[in-house]
Design an enzyme around this catalytic site. Structure first.
Site, PDB file in Angstrom:
ATOM      1  N   ASN A 295      -4.206  54.084 -78.737  1.00 34.83           N
ATOM      2  CA  ASN A 295      -2.746  54.124 -78.712  1.00 34.83           C
ATOM      3  C   ASN A 295      -2.307  55.251 -79.649  1.00 34.83           C
ATOM      4  OD1 ASN A 295      -0.017  53.699 -78.851  1.00 34.83           O
ATOM      5  ND2 ASN A 295      -0.142  51.760 -79.958  1.00 34.83           N
TER       6      ASN A 295
ATOM      7  N   LYS B 225       0.653  56.478 -80.127  1.00 32.48           N
ATOM      8  CA  LYS B 225       1.983  56.294 -80.722  1.00 32.48           C
ATOM      9  C   LYS B 225       2.780  57.609 -80.656  1.00 32.48           C
ATOM     10  CE  LYS B 225      -0.075  52.752 -83.542  1.00 32.48           C
ATOM     11  NZ  LYS B 225       0.052  51.847 -84.654  1.00 32.48           N
TER      12      LYS B 225
ATOM     13  N   HIS C 293       3.755  45.910 -77.709  1.00 32.16           N
ATOM     14  CA  HIS C 293       3.147  46.305 -78.988  1.00 32.16           C
ATOM     15  C   HIS C 293       4.040  45.824 -80.137  1.00 32.16           C
ATOM     16  CE1 HIS C 293       1.685  48.765 -82.288  1.00 32.16           C
ATOM     17  NE2 HIS C 293       0.553  48.837 -81.593  1.00 32.16           N
TER      18      HIS C 293
ATOM     19  N   GLU D  95       5.027  47.159 -82.745  1.00 37.70           N
ATOM     20  CA  GLU D  95       6.059  48.110 -83.190  1.00 37.70           C
ATOM     21  C   GLU D  95       7.271  48.070 -82.255  1.00 37.70           C
ATOM     22  OE1 GLU D  95       3.450  51.499 -83.464  1.00 37.70           O
ATOM     23  OE2 GLU D  95       2.419  50.469 -85.090  1.00 37.70           O
TER      24      GLU D  95
ATOM     25  N   GLU E 262      -3.472  41.455 -81.294  1.00 36.43           N
ATOM     26  CA  GLU E 262      -3.326  42.347 -82.444  1.00 36.43           C
ATOM     27  C   GLU E 262      -2.572  41.615 -83.559  1.00 36.43           C
ATOM     28  OE1 GLU E 262      -3.574  46.729 -81.267  1.00 36.43           O
ATOM     29  OE2 GLU E 262      -1.525  46.136 -80.910  1.00 36.43           O
TER      30      GLU E 262
ATOM     31  N   GLY F   9      -2.557  49.073 -88.692  1.00 40.62           N
ATOM     32  CA  GLY F   9      -2.252  50.214 -89.552  1.00 40.62           C
ATOM     33  C   GLY F   9      -2.338  49.905 -91.040  1.00 40.62           C
TER      34      GLY F   9
ATOM     35  N   SER G 193      -6.753  47.932 -87.153  1.00 38.34           N
ATOM     36  CA  SER G 193      -7.640  48.644 -88.081  1.00 38.34           C
ATOM     37  C   SER G 193      -9.107  48.635 -87.657  1.00 38.34           C
ATOM     38  CB  SER G 193      -7.476  48.095 -89.502  1.00 38.34           C
ATOM     39  OG  SER G 193      -6.150  48.283 -89.942  1.00 38.34           O
TER      40      SER G 193
HETATM   41  C1  PEP Z   1      -2.273  49.630 -82.902  1.00 39.64           C
HETATM   42  O1  PEP Z   1      -1.313  50.305 -83.202  1.00 39.64           O
HETATM   43  O2  PEP Z   1      -2.303  49.024 -81.818  1.00 39.64           O
HETATM   44  C2  PEP Z   1      -3.388  49.541 -83.837  1.00 39.64           C
HETATM   45  C3  PEP Z   1      -4.315  48.656 -83.624  1.00 39.64           C
HETATM   46  O3  PEP Z   1      -3.359  50.420 -84.888  1.00 39.64           O
HETATM   47  P1  PEP Z   1      -4.512  50.625 -86.005  1.00 39.64           P
HETATM   48  O4  PEP Z   1      -5.818  50.710 -85.286  1.00 39.64           O
HETATM   49  O5  PEP Z   1      -4.146  51.884 -86.691  1.00 39.64           O
HETATM   50  O6  PEP Z   1      -4.442  49.424 -86.894  1.00 39.64           O
END
Ligand code: PEP
Length: 252
Positions: A9, A11, A97, A99, A169, A175, A215
């Protein structure tokens, strides 16, 4: 059908040139890998989808969208519809997501509408969901996750699930550098499969790919992916570097 999937992703990162360079790098680095039953996906921003599709042509790299609006068309300045995505050759969209939920106010109700609009247009969906840190601390994470699935997806007929990939997630792991332990991921993924089996049947439960996101890095991917109900990952930060993303793909 259940696949192994590693999805990046991207972003709001990468301009057009950077997008093309990154896709070129990924397609080159995975060329010699044996990726049987494994999908490699990247999700650039809307404006870079066409360039991305072109760069990924005739490779194992799938280019998908990060979002879409629920309406077919209309006075929604700045938005993009499912049919617009389809018209440029996009087959899959990420919905829900965290966000989008926290920064752009996407509720379960809106997400149910987006799910319907995407499926009606023939798009596959990577549906994201997961609990907040406070939900986990108060031991409400299973209830929160079940409700997110129920509210946005459980109106669907079993057949619709051939076009749904789930991405669990936990918001506290996105993040932050803090990852769910492989055991926490497995526990939740097994729970999700159980919820699907109860609501639908074991065919839906066993055939749905469930990704973990939060992460995932080259140094923890293998252990997380080794868990039996984890079918791969949705990767944010680590998908922005060819080397890291390739290591994660190798881990699957
Ligand atoms: C995400 O934004 O879906 C995500 C998992 O980000 P990160 O891997 O940076 O935690």
């Amino acid at each position: 059908m259940r696949h192994k999937i590693v999805a990046g992703n991207w972003k709001m990162h990468n301009d057009s040139k950077e997008t093309k360079t990154l896709i070129k790098g990924v397609r080159k680095s995975i060329k010699k890998l044996s990726l049987k039953n494994t999908r490699v996906i990247v999700a650039p921003t809307f404006v870079n989808l066409t360039a991305g599709l072109k760069k990924a042509k005739k490779s194992k790299v799938e280019v998908i969208a990060q979002n879409m609006h629920q309406a077919k068309s209309g006075a929604f300045t700045g938005e993009v519809s499912a049919s617009m995505l389809k018209s440029i050759g996009i087959q899959t969209v990420i919905l829900g997501h965290s966000e989008r939920r926290t920064l752009f106010g996407e509720t379960d109700v809106i997400l149910a509408e987006k799910v319907n609009a995407a499926l009606e247009s023939g798009l596959e969906i990577i549906f994201c969901f997961g609990e907040l840190l406070e939900d986990r601390k108060s031991e409400n994470h299973f209830t929160v996750v079940e409700n997110q699935l129920k509210n946005a997806l459980f109106h669907l007929e079993p057949i619709a699930w051939v076009n749904i990939v789930l991405a669990y997630e936990p918001v506290w792991a996105i993040g932050t550098g803090e990852t769910a332990t492989p055991e926490q991921a497995q526990e939740m993924h097994a729970f999700i499969r159980d919820v699907l089996a109860k609501k639908y049947n074991t065919v839906v439960a066993e055939n749905t790919s469930i990704l973990y996101g939060g992460s995932v890095k080259p140094n923890n991917a293998q252990e997380i992916f080794s868990k039996k109900d984890v079918d791969g990952g949705l990767i944010g930060g680590a998908s922005l570097k060819v080397e890291d993303f390739t290591e994660i793909i190798k881990a699957i």
